[in-house]
Design an enzyme around this catalytic site. Structure first.
Site, mmCIF file in Angstrom:
data_model
loop_
_atom_site.group_PDB
_atom_site.id
_atom_site.type_symbol
_atom_site.label_atom_id
_atom_site.label_comp_id
_atom_site.label_asym_id
_atom_site.label_seq_id
_atom_site.Cartn_x
_atom_site.Cartn_y
_atom_site.Cartn_z
ATOM 1 N N HIS A 1 0.863 -1.177 0.000
ATOM 2 C CA HIS A 1 0.000 0.000 0.000
ATOM 3 C C HIS A 1 0.900 1.228 0.000
ATOM 4 C CE1 HIS A 1 -3.705 2.304 0.834
ATOM 5 N NE2 HIS A 1 -2.881 3.130 1.448
ATOM 6 N N CYS A 2 0.783 2.036 -1.046
ATOM 7 C CA CYS A 2 1.653 3.200 -1.205
ATOM 8 C C CYS A 2 1.033 4.407 -0.507
ATOM 9 C CB CYS A 2 1.857 3.495 -2.693
ATOM 10 S SG CYS A 2 2.973 4.893 -3.001
ATOM 11 N N VAL A 3 1.739 4.939 0.493
ATOM 12 C CA VAL A 3 1.220 6.091 1.227
ATOM 13 C C VAL A 3 1.258 7.354 0.378
ATOM 14 C CG1 VAL A 3 1.828 5.118 3.464
ATOM 15 C CG2 VAL A 3 3.505 6.520 2.245
ATOM 16 N N ASN B 1 -1.764 6.935 -1.839
ATOM 17 C CA ASN B 1 -2.973 6.635 -1.056
ATOM 18 C C ASN B 1 -3.782 5.548 -1.764
ATOM 19 O OD1 ASN B 1 -4.751 6.842 1.095
ATOM 20 N ND2 ASN B 1 -6.031 8.378 0.073
#
Length: 217
Positions: A88-90, A93
């Site tokens: 999950h790429c912050v 998002n």
């Protein structure tokens, strides 16, 4: 709809638990849905290595009420099971999965190229001015402070996308996702396996870059 277009979300409630038959105790313990189950991706050939417990583990997701396919995982932030989830790429998002992994690589690569371009253009600006005015480098930096600041800025911001790009090229060459690579270190080196690898760096890269984009569910 945006999430369905950007990542491979597996629909919920595909495998609901069957109701308890009327002639059985409704409080009886049913099949386990908390343990990992190992499936065989192929039948071992005669005399070949048998499949191992780390080959293709799957698990029942009690949040989505489905048996997750191999390489799929539930993201607690997106609250969905993602097919071939990498992470999950912050910064985006969003989850990086099977359908948008190449777009994520393009994003990282373009950020790297942009950082290199900014560094090269700013440095060239200073060096050209030095050559035309027969000046030294320190004096040029004092005169052109904005290009000098851009050199420092681009060098600092370049390290992250460049290292991330190299890291994912490394993972693709191994035929693994970020999640699989990190989880494999829970096992001893002799017990680590890469069941989805094509046993060639070029073939592994090709399987990612040339595979067709699957439709959404």
């Amino acid at each position: 709809e945006h999430h369905l277009l950007t990542k491979q979300i597996i629909p919920r409630n595909l495998h609901p638990q069957p109701p308890t038959p009327a002639d059985e105790d409704p409080l009886a313990i049913g099949p386990s849905t908390t343990e990992w189950v190992t499936v065989r991706s192929f039948a071992p050939s005669a005399g070949g290595n048998t499949t191992t417990a780390m080959e293709v583990p799957i698990k029942f997701c009690k949040s989505c009420n489905i048996w997750r396919p191999p390489r799929a995982h539930h993201c607690r932030i997106c609250d969905s099971c993602i097919e071939t989830q990498d992470h999950h790429c912050v910064w985006l998002n969003n989850c990086v999965g099977r359908r948008n992994y190449r777009y994520f690589l393009t994003f990282v690569a373009s950020g790297t190229v942009l950082g290199l371009f900014l560094l090269a253009a700013s440095l060239t600006h200073i060096l050209v001015w030095m050559h035309r005015n027969n000046s030294d480098f320190a004096h040029a930096l004092n005169v052109w402070r904005v290009p000098a600041a851009m050199c420092v800025y681009s060098f600092i911001i370049l390290t992250y996308p460049l290292s991330l790009w190299g890291y994912h090229l490394f993972l693709m060459g191994r035929g693994e996702t970020t999640r699989e690579y990190l989880n494999s270190h829970k096992f001893q080196k002799k017990d680590r396996h890469r069941p989805f690898s094509q046993h060639s760096i070029l073939k592994n890269w090709s399987s990612v870059f040339t595979r067709p984009r699957p439709p959404t569910y």
